[in-house]
Design an enzyme around this catalytic site. Structure first.
Site, mmCIF file in Angstrom:
data_model
loop_
_atom_site.group_PDB
_atom_site.id
_atom_site.type_symbol
_atom_site.label_atom_id
_atom_site.label_comp_id
_atom_site.label_asym_id
_atom_site.label_seq_id
_atom_site.Cartn_x
_atom_site.Cartn_y
_atom_site.Cartn_z
ATOM 1 N N TYR A 47 0.827 -1.209 0.000
ATOM 2 C CA TYR A 47 0.000 0.000 0.000
ATOM 3 C C TYR A 47 0.859 1.255 0.000
ATOM 4 O O TYR A 47 0.370 2.331 -0.342
ATOM 5 C CB TYR A 47 -0.932 0.042 1.213
ATOM 6 C CG TYR A 47 -1.956 -1.065 1.298
ATOM 7 C CD1 TYR A 47 -2.144 -1.982 0.266
ATOM 8 C CD2 TYR A 47 -2.745 -1.194 2.430
ATOM 9 C CE1 TYR A 47 -3.083 -2.991 0.371
ATOM 10 C CE2 TYR A 47 -3.692 -2.199 2.543
ATOM 11 C CZ TYR A 47 -3.850 -3.100 1.518
ATOM 12 O OH TYR A 47 -4.788 -4.105 1.632
ATOM 13 N N HIS A 98 0.340 -11.857 1.812
ATOM 14 C CA HIS A 98 -0.685 -11.119 1.066
ATOM 15 C C HIS A 98 -1.386 -11.965 0.002
ATOM 16 O O HIS A 98 -2.595 -11.850 -0.190
ATOM 17 C CB HIS A 98 -0.051 -9.877 0.438
ATOM 18 C CG HIS A 98 -1.008 -8.744 0.261
ATOM 19 N ND1 HIS A 98 -0.619 -7.428 0.376
ATOM 20 C CD2 HIS A 98 -2.326 -8.699 -0.012
ATOM 21 C CE1 HIS A 98 -1.670 -6.635 0.169
ATOM 22 N NE2 HIS A 98 -2.710 -7.399 -0.066
#
Length: 264
Positions: A47, A98
Site C-alpha cells: 500500500y 498477502h
C-alpha cells in the site's frame, strides 16, 4: 465487538482498511478513524502507507495488521523489519502473507518464516490473505500451524461460501476485504437500498452489518469523517433473519472484482 483467534488472542471484528489511502493522508485518516472508535487498522507493505499509518496510531492501543508482499516471500525477516520500522512499532498484532502466489512455490517457506517471527515476538498473530483450501492444506501439513485469519475478497455479490466453510472447520477467522464491493453496483442494489430504507440507515451500513451478522471480520476503507462515522455505526444495526436471507440471495458466480488468487 471482539473475535477470538485460534491462538487465543482477540481481534476487533470491525476495522479500518487503508488500501489506496496515500501515505501523506494516512496519518490523518487513521487518527480520524481512532477518534471515531475504530481499534483495528489494516495496512500492507504494497500500500505504500505504513509510515503514515504508523504516524496515525502513535502510542494508541490499536490492533495493527500489515502484510508481506509477493516479491518478499523469500526475504521475510527483512520485509518484516522494514514494516516495523515504517510503522514505528516493535511488533504488529497480525502479519499476513498477502497472496499465495502459487507459481513461485514459496508460500510454505514464507509461512515457516512467519511462525519464526511469531516466536520472536515481532508478530503476535499470523495469517494469510487470498489463500484457497489447497494452499491452506499445504501450510498446515508442512508446519502443523493453522493461520489465525484468512483475509479474502468477500461481499454480498461474492460470498465465498465454500471457503468460509473450510475456515469454520479449521478455526480460521474469515476477514472480508472490499466488503462493500468497492461501491460498484452493490450500494445501489435494490435489495440493499430497500433494507436500508426500512431501517433508516445507509446502504453501506446494511452491507457491513450483514458481514458482522455472519460472524465475519470486516475492514471497510473510508477516509472522510462522514464515511468513517457511517461505517462504524453499523455496529449497532441489527438485521433480522429476512434481511439476511435477502442479502444471502445476492451471491452470484461472476461476483469477483479483484484478482484470482491462482493467477497472482
Amino acid at each position: 465487538m471482539d473475535m477470538t483467534l485460534n491462538d487465543g488472542r482477540s481481534m476487533p471484528q470491525l476495522g479500518l482498511g487503508t488500501w489506496q489511502i496515500p501515505d501523506a493522508q494516512a496519518a490523518m485518516v487513521v487518527r480520524r478513524g481512532l477518534d471515531t472508535g475504530f481499534r483495528l487498522v489494516d495496512t500492507a507493505a504494497i500500500y505504500g502507507n505504513e509510515l503514515g499509518v504508523g504516524g496515525g496510531i502513535a502510542n494508541e492501543d490499536v490492533f495493527i495488521t500489515t502484510k508481506l508482499w509477493n516479491d518478499r516471500q523469500d526475504d521475510v525477516d527483512a520485509a518484516m523489519d522494514e514494516s516495523l520500522a515504517l510503522l514505528g512499532v516493535d511488533a504488529v498484532d497480525l502479519y499476513l502473507i498477502h497472496w499465495p502466489s502459487p507459481a513461485q512455490n514459496l508460500y510454505v517457506d514464507a509461512w515457516k518464516s512467519l511462525i519464526s517471527l511469531r516466536e520472536a515476538g515481532k508478530a503476535k498473530s499470523i495469517g494469510v490473505c487470498n489463500f484457497q483450501p489447497e494452499h491452506l492444506d499445504a501450510l498446515i501439513a508442512a508446519t502443523g500451524v493453522t493461520p489465525a485469519v484468512n483475509q479474502i475478497e468477500l461481499h454480498p455479490h461474492f460470498q465465498q461460501r465454500d471457503l468460509r466453510s473450510y475456515h469454520e472447520a479449521h478455526g480460521i477467522v474469515t476477514q472480508s476485504w472490499s466488503p462493500i464491493g468497492q461501491g460498484k453496483d452493490l450500494l445501489t442494489d435494490p435489495t440493499i437500498t430497500a433494507i436500508a430504507d426500512r431501517h433508516s440507515r445507509s446502504a453501506a451500513q446494511v452491507v457491513i452489518a450483514w458481514h458482522l451478522a455472519k460472524g465475519l471480520s470486516v475492514i471497510p476503507k473510508a477516509s472522510s469523517a462522514d464515511h468513517l462515522s457511517d461505517n462504524y455505526a453499523a455496529l449497532d444495526l441489527m438485521l433480522d433473519d429476512d434481511d439476511i436471507a435477502r442479502i444471502d440471495a445476492l451471491d452470484r458466480p461472476d461476483g469477483r472484482l479483484g484478482p484470482d488468487p491462482l493467477s497472482m
